[in-house]
Design an enzyme around this catalytic site. Structure first.
Site, PDB file in Angstrom:
ATOM      1  N   THR A 146       0.849  -1.200   0.000  1.00  0.00           N
ATOM      2  CA  THR A 146       0.000   0.000   0.000  1.00  0.00           C
ATOM      3  C   THR A 146       0.881   1.244   0.000  1.00  0.00           C
ATOM      4  O   THR A 146       1.832   1.346   0.765  1.00  0.00           O
ATOM      5  CB  THR A 146      -0.917  -0.010   1.249  1.00  0.00           C
ATOM      6  OG1 THR A 146      -1.695  -1.200   1.184  1.00  0.00           O
ATOM      7  CG2 THR A 146      -1.825   1.207   1.290  1.00  0.00           C
ATOM      8  N   CYS A 178      25.641   6.399   7.608  1.00  0.00           N
ATOM      9  CA  CYS A 178      25.410   4.961   7.716  1.00  0.00           C
ATOM     10  C   CYS A 178      26.646   4.249   8.232  1.00  0.00           C
ATOM     11  O   CYS A 178      26.553   3.303   8.980  1.00  0.00           O
ATOM     12  CB  CYS A 178      25.064   4.361   6.369  1.00  0.00           C
ATOM     13  SG  CYS A 178      23.850   5.288   5.522  1.00  0.00           S
TER      14      CYS A 178
HETATM   15  N1  PLP Z   1      22.843   7.189  -1.988  1.00  0.00           N
HETATM   16  C1  PLP Z   1      23.464   8.259  -1.463  1.00  0.00           C
HETATM   17  C2  PLP Z   1      24.515   8.951  -2.251  1.00  0.00           C
HETATM   18  C3  PLP Z   1      23.111   8.708  -0.180  1.00  0.00           C
HETATM   19  O1  PLP Z   1      23.733   9.764   0.342  1.00  0.00           O
HETATM   20  C4  PLP Z   1      22.090   8.023   0.532  1.00  0.00           C
HETATM   21  C5  PLP Z   1      21.733   8.424   1.908  1.00  0.00           C
HETATM   22  O2  PLP Z   1      22.567   8.776   2.713  1.00  0.00           O
HETATM   23  C6  PLP Z   1      21.456   6.927  -0.081  1.00  0.00           C
HETATM   24  C7  PLP Z   1      21.869   6.546  -1.340  1.00  0.00           C
HETATM   25  C8  PLP Z   1      20.363   6.183   0.604  1.00  0.00           C
HETATM   26  O3  PLP Z   1      19.171   6.923   0.594  1.00  0.00           O
HETATM   27  P1  PLP Z   1      18.018   6.659   1.668  1.00  0.00           P
HETATM   28  O4  PLP Z   1      18.507   7.175   2.982  1.00  0.00           O
HETATM   29  O5  PLP Z   1      16.836   7.418   1.153  1.00  0.00           O
HETATM   30  O6  PLP Z   1      17.775   5.186   1.689  1.00  0.00           O
END
Ligand code: PLP
Length: 386
Positions: free
Chosen positions: A238, A326
């Site tokens: 959804t 991350c």
């Molecule tokens: N790609 C890049 C270059 C990013 O900076 C990020 C997020 O930090 C992502 C992908 C992932 O995006 P999302 O946080 O929306 O999953």
């Protein structure tokens, strides 16, 4: 005073986006698949957001699919394309500085038998085109590159990569991770020879948990999530109506002022650089290239542990990052700065300042004052003592 300089990790949503999403949550909560008026109302809202996003990219609304964010878009693009086209080759070309969303999918595909080449970058963090050209062969099914690196802001020569692809193997499709570029610079898939492109909402003052994938209509791709057949059967589940609509409004608001915003952050980034120079900071090294995205400035303070600096800044309510959000919790050296061949001490002392149009000159002045006070206290002197 609170200074948020971690806009590449995420941004504060526009007030209007929050209000709009609240309204949708409260009153327009229908399921877009329902046949009654509540459902039709929700479906119309999604249609509007899809049109906004497709217009911003200059593509057809039939080529835009909503996902849960950049990570899912990237996974869907890479896996979805390769799984739908197994006979088109088992070779992938990407770079050493991609976001983990790309690198981890590639690692997974290597385990499944794909061959992946990770192209290196120069000292400015820009992909080595000669190496890329040499690696593309007639078995290359997919090339995946980012448009703007999330740690340094280095801009990748996407147009030139598309031209090299055309010369080496026209059948290889090109996916671009435009998460840090979208809403900040020109992103036009048709013009740039891009076949698939991933974007995310929360980097441009939209809500988290929403993103989109552009897929050229000529491509066949398979879903990675199965179910009720939403998003033309490419992404079941959804729809996140408030998220999608909040994303649409954030795109409208961002694109209205794309140039104005760019000039504003360019000034802020220059102000930070100029002040560091003028104030006579003992030692520092700017890792971001001059011609990179003005939204990101990566600086190394050698003999400083970036994490210690981050927490001292935090005590003054200044929020920055070490490496990418991350990977920063994993205490690993940044793979991006490593690929740029930085010295270990420069990588360990690297801090990312990332800007948005919400930042002000006062933010920068306050931050430089804080750095002046903190750095002498935390710098590790020769002999190992602080
Ligand atoms: N790609 C890049 C270059 C990013 O900076 C990020 C997020 O930090 C992502 C992908 C992932 O995006 P999302 O946080 O929306 O999953």
């Amino acid at each position: 005073m609170e200074v948020y300089l971690d806009n590449s990790a995420t941004t504060r949503p526009y007030d209007e986006v929050i209000e709009y999403m609240n309204e949708i949550n409260k009153y327009m909560y229908g399921n877009p698949s329902s046949l009654h008026t509540k459902g039709i109302e929700a479906e119309k809202l999604i249609k509007k957001a899809r049109e906004t996003i497709s217009e911003s990219l200059g593509v057809s609304s039939k080529e835009v699919y909503f996902t849960s964010g950049g990570t899912e878009s990237i996974n869907l693009a890479i896996r979805g394309y390769l799984e739908a086209n197994p006979r088109l080759g088992n070779h992938i070309v990407t770079t050493k500085i991609e976001h983990p969303a790309t690198l981890e999918v590639c690692k997974y595909l290597e385990e499944k038998g794909y061959k992946v080449d990770y192209i290196g970058v120069d000292e400015k963090g820009v992909v080595r085109l000669k190496e890329l050209e040499e690696k593309i062969n007639d078995k290359t099914a997919l090339i995946s590159v980012m448009m703007v690196n999330n740690e340094t802001g280095s801009i990748q020569p996407v147009d030139e990569i598309a031209a090299i692809r055309n010369a080496r193997n026209r059948d290889a499709v090109m996916h671009v991770d435009a998460v840090q570029a979208y809403g900040k610079m020109q992103v036009l898939p048709y013009k740039q020879g891009i076949d698939m492109l991933s974007v995310s909402s929360h980097k441009i003052h939209g809500p988290k948990g929403t993103g989109a994938l552009y897929v050229n209509r000529k491509l066949r791709i398979k879903p990675i999530i199965f179910g009720g057949g939403q998003e033309s059967s490419l992404r079941s589940g959804t729809e996140n109506v408030p998220g999608i609509c909040g994303f649409g409004l954030a795109v409208e608001k961002t694109f209205e002022k794309i140039e104005e915003n760019r000039l504003k952050v360019e000034k802020l980034r220059s102000l930070l650089c100029d002040m560091l120079k003028k104030e006579g900071f003992e030692e520092y090294k700017i890792n971001s290239p001059d011609n990179g995205s003005p939204y990101i400035l990566n600086i190394s303070f050698p003999n400083v542990k970036a994490e210690v600096l981050l927490h001292h800044l935090e005590e003054k309510k200044i929020f920055v990052s070490t490496g990418s959000a991350c990977s920063s919790r994993k205490r690993k050296l940044s793979h991006v700065l490593e690929a740029m061949s930085l010295r270990t001490c420069d990588i360990e002392g690297a801090v990312r300042f990332s800007f948005s149009s919400f930042n002000t000159e006062e933010d920068i002045i306050y931050t430089v004052d804080a750095l002046k006070e903190i750095l002498p206290k935390i710098r590790i002197r020769h002999g190992g003592k602080r």
